[in-house]
Motif scaffolding. Structure first.
Motif, PDB file in Angstrom:
ATOM      1  N   GLU A  27       0.805  -1.275  -0.452  1.00 15.07           N
ATOM      2  CA  GLU A  27       0.227  -0.162  -0.323  1.00 15.07           C
ATOM      3  C   GLU A  27       0.931   1.460   0.114  1.00 15.07           C
ATOM      4  OE1 GLU A  27      -3.456   1.812   2.513  1.00 15.07           O
ATOM      5  OE2 GLU A  27      -2.527  -0.124   3.050  1.00 15.07           O
ATOM      6  N   LEU A  28       1.776   1.677   0.989  1.00 12.64           N
ATOM      7  CA  LEU A  28       2.748   2.097   0.464  1.00 12.64           C
ATOM      8  C   LEU A  28       3.743   2.821   0.017  1.00 12.64           C
ATOM      9  CD1 LEU A  28       4.301   4.724   2.515  1.00 12.64           C
ATOM     10  CD2 LEU A  28       5.727   2.957   3.620  1.00 12.64           C
ATOM     11  N   LYS A  29       4.343   1.408  -1.237  1.00 13.56           N
ATOM     12  CA  LYS A  29       5.069   1.209  -2.798  1.00 13.56           C
ATOM     13  C   LYS A  29       3.322   2.224  -3.299  1.00 13.56           C
ATOM     14  CE  LYS A  29       8.697  -1.687  -2.259  1.00 13.56           C
ATOM     15  NZ  LYS A  29       8.788  -2.919  -3.055  1.00 13.56           N
ATOM     16  N   VAL A  30       2.368   1.428  -3.257  1.00 13.42           N
ATOM     17  CA  VAL A  30       1.605   2.182  -3.966  1.00 13.42           C
ATOM     18  C   VAL A  30       1.155   3.608  -4.300  1.00 13.42           C
ATOM     19  CG1 VAL A  30      -1.311   2.294  -4.984  1.00 13.42           C
ATOM     20  CG2 VAL A  30       0.236  -0.242  -4.458  1.00 13.42           C
ATOM     21  N   LEU A  31       1.087   4.432  -2.979  1.00 14.25           N
ATOM     22  CA  LEU A  31       0.857   5.200  -2.614  1.00 14.25           C
ATOM     23  C   LEU A  31       1.971   6.374  -3.326  1.00 14.25           C
ATOM     24  CD1 LEU A  31      -0.878   5.700   0.637  1.00 14.25           C
ATOM     25  CD2 LEU A  31      -1.766   6.197  -0.840  1.00 14.25           C
ATOM     26  N   LEU A  32       3.188   6.029  -3.109  1.00 11.34           N
ATOM     27  CA  LEU A  32       4.675   6.697  -3.277  1.00 11.34           C
ATOM     28  C   LEU A  32       4.777   6.876  -4.856  1.00 11.34           C
ATOM     29  CD1 LEU A  32       7.235   5.786  -0.514  1.00 11.34           C
ATOM     30  CD2 LEU A  32       5.639   8.026  -0.932  1.00 11.34           C
ATOM     31  N   LYS A  33       4.703   5.391  -5.309  1.00  7.02           N
ATOM     32  CA  LYS A  33       4.271   5.641  -7.085  1.00  7.02           C
ATOM     33  C   LYS A  33       3.078   6.336  -7.579  1.00  7.02           C
ATOM     34  CE  LYS A  33       7.015   1.458  -7.931  1.00  7.02           C
ATOM     35  NZ  LYS A  33       6.720  -0.537  -8.893  1.00  7.02           N
ATOM     36  N   ASN A  34       2.631   5.970  -6.963  1.00  2.34           N
ATOM     37  CA  ASN A  34       1.263   7.138  -7.335  1.00  2.34           C
ATOM     38  C   ASN A  34       1.286   8.341  -7.315  1.00  2.34           C
ATOM     39  OD1 ASN A  34      -1.443   7.700  -8.602  1.00  2.34           O
ATOM     40  ND2 ASN A  34      -2.394   7.626  -5.835  1.00  2.34           N
ATOM     41  N   MET A  35       2.343   9.067  -6.669  1.00  2.00           N
ATOM     42  CA  MET A  35       2.462  10.274  -6.381  1.00  2.00           C
ATOM     43  C   MET A  35       3.663  11.128  -7.264  1.00  2.00           C
ATOM     44  SD  MET A  35       2.456  12.872  -3.996  1.00  2.00           S
ATOM     45  CE  MET A  35       3.692  14.673  -3.567  1.00  2.00           C
ATOM     46  N   GLU A  49      -1.793  17.703  -4.721  1.00  2.00           N
ATOM     47  CA  GLU A  49      -1.986  17.842  -3.814  1.00  2.00           C
ATOM     48  C   GLU A  49      -2.683  16.479  -2.975  1.00  2.00           C
ATOM     49  OE1 GLU A  49      -3.426  21.621  -3.651  1.00  2.00           O
ATOM     50  OE2 GLU A  49      -2.134  22.339  -3.550  1.00  2.00           O
ATOM     51  N   GLU A  50      -4.278  16.086  -3.106  1.00  2.00           N
ATOM     52  CA  GLU A  50      -4.801  15.089  -2.452  1.00  2.00           C
ATOM     53  C   GLU A  50      -3.732  13.186  -2.337  1.00  2.00           C
ATOM     54  OE1 GLU A  50      -7.316  13.172   0.174  1.00  2.00           O
ATOM     55  OE2 GLU A  50      -7.593  15.535  -1.661  1.00  2.00           O
ATOM     56  N   ALA A  51      -3.549  13.444  -3.324  1.00  2.00           N
ATOM     57  CA  ALA A  51      -2.247  12.193  -3.223  1.00  2.00           C
ATOM     58  C   ALA A  51      -1.559  12.482  -2.011  1.00  2.00           C
ATOM     59  CB  ALA A  51      -1.624  12.336  -4.524  1.00  2.00           C
ATOM     60  N   TYR A  52      -0.448  14.003  -2.191  1.00  2.00           N
ATOM     61  CA  TYR A  52       0.410  14.422  -1.342  1.00  2.00           C
ATOM     62  C   TYR A  52      -0.324  14.094   0.382  1.00  2.00           C
ATOM     63  CZ  TYR A  52       3.018  16.952   1.966  1.00  2.00           C
ATOM     64  OH  TYR A  52       3.980  16.641   2.802  1.00  2.00           O
ATOM     65  N   ARG A  53      -1.152  14.338   0.560  1.00  2.00           N
ATOM     66  CA  ARG A  53      -1.847  14.068   2.013  1.00  2.00           C
ATOM     67  C   ARG A  53      -2.238  12.911   2.240  1.00  2.00           C
ATOM     68  NH1 ARG A  53      -4.387  19.212   0.417  1.00  2.00           N
ATOM     69  NH2 ARG A  53      -6.871  18.360  -0.768  1.00  2.00           N
ATOM     70  N   SER A  54      -2.751  12.195   1.203  1.00  2.00           N
ATOM     71  CA  SER A  54      -3.414  10.726   1.461  1.00  2.00           C
ATOM     72  C   SER A  54      -1.937   9.913   1.992  1.00  2.00           C
ATOM     73  CB  SER A  54      -3.512   9.856   0.505  1.00  2.00           C
ATOM     74  OG  SER A  54      -2.668   9.860  -0.498  1.00  2.00           O
ATOM     75  N   ALA A  55      -0.514  10.042   1.000  1.00  2.00           N
ATOM     76  CA  ALA A  55       0.630   9.812   1.653  1.00  2.00           C
ATOM     77  C   ALA A  55       1.549   9.702   2.932  1.00  2.00           C
ATOM     78  CB  ALA A  55       1.541   9.167   0.361  1.00  2.00           C
ATOM     79  N   VAL A  56       1.398  11.231   2.762  1.00  2.00           N
ATOM     80  CA  VAL A  56       1.745  11.331   3.954  1.00  2.00           C
ATOM     81  C   VAL A  56       1.184  11.366   5.124  1.00  2.00           C
ATOM     82  CG1 VAL A  56       2.066  13.781   5.640  1.00  2.00           C
ATOM     83  CG2 VAL A  56       2.806  14.097   3.179  1.00  2.00           C
ATOM     84  N   GLN A  57      -0.533  11.347   5.910  1.00  2.00           N
ATOM     85  CA  GLN A  57      -1.066  10.925   6.489  1.00  2.00           C
ATOM     86  C   GLN A  57      -0.595   9.181   6.901  1.00  2.00           C
ATOM     87  OE1 GLN A  57      -4.990  10.386   5.716  1.00  2.00           O
ATOM     88  NE2 GLN A  57      -5.606  10.499   8.161  1.00  2.00           N
ATOM     89  N   LYS A  58      -0.782   8.383   5.994  1.00  2.00           N
ATOM     90  CA  LYS A  58      -0.334   6.612   6.000  1.00  2.00           C
ATOM     91  C   LYS A  58       1.343   6.895   6.209  1.00  2.00           C
ATOM     92  CE  LYS A  58      -0.620   2.383   5.173  1.00  2.00           C
ATOM     93  NZ  LYS A  58      -1.975   2.182   4.893  1.00  2.00           N
ATOM     94  N   LEU A  59       2.134   8.053   5.813  1.00  2.00           N
ATOM     95  CA  LEU A  59       3.933   7.750   6.973  1.00  2.00           C
ATOM     96  C   LEU A  59       3.085   8.113   7.917  1.00  2.00           C
ATOM     97  CD1 LEU A  59       5.458   9.196   3.422  1.00  2.00           C
ATOM     98  CD2 LEU A  59       6.233   6.781   4.907  1.00  2.00           C
TER      99      LEU A  59
END
Length: 91
Positions: A27-35, A49-59
């Motif tokens: 899931e983390l890899k997918v979020l980072l690659k998506n960004m 920015e929405e992708a950034y927020r979701s990735a930061v929240q997950k991290l």
């Protein structure tokens, strides 16, 4: 195969944790690659920015739960922030 009852339990626990950790890692890899993909394709600023927020929240969540070392989570967030700032500056 385990010989003791407690060893059998540890094996079951280990298998469950292995599945859970793989899912988190994926899931983390997918979020980072998506960004990264959104930035490379010059997507809409709001979408990035929405992708950034979701990735930061997950991290953040993974750092607090100690799946990742908190410093590694912080470093990844800083890298994402830098990518986002460069993207916004270019647009």
């Amino acid at each position: 195969m385990p010989l003791h009852k407690s060893a059998e339990k540890r094996l079951r626990q280990s298998e469950k944790r292995n599945v859970r950790n793989r899912a988190r890692k994926k899931e983390l890899k997918v979020l980072l690659k998506n960004m990264q993909k959104l930035i490379d394709t010059s997507a809409d600023k709001n979408v990035v920015e929405e992708a950034y927020r979701s990735a930061v929240q997950k991290l953040d969540r993974l750092g607090v739960k100690r799946y990742l070392h908190p410093n590694k989570a912080s470093r990844k967030k800083a890298q994402l922030t830098k990518m986002l700032n460069n993207y916004v500056k270019v647009d």
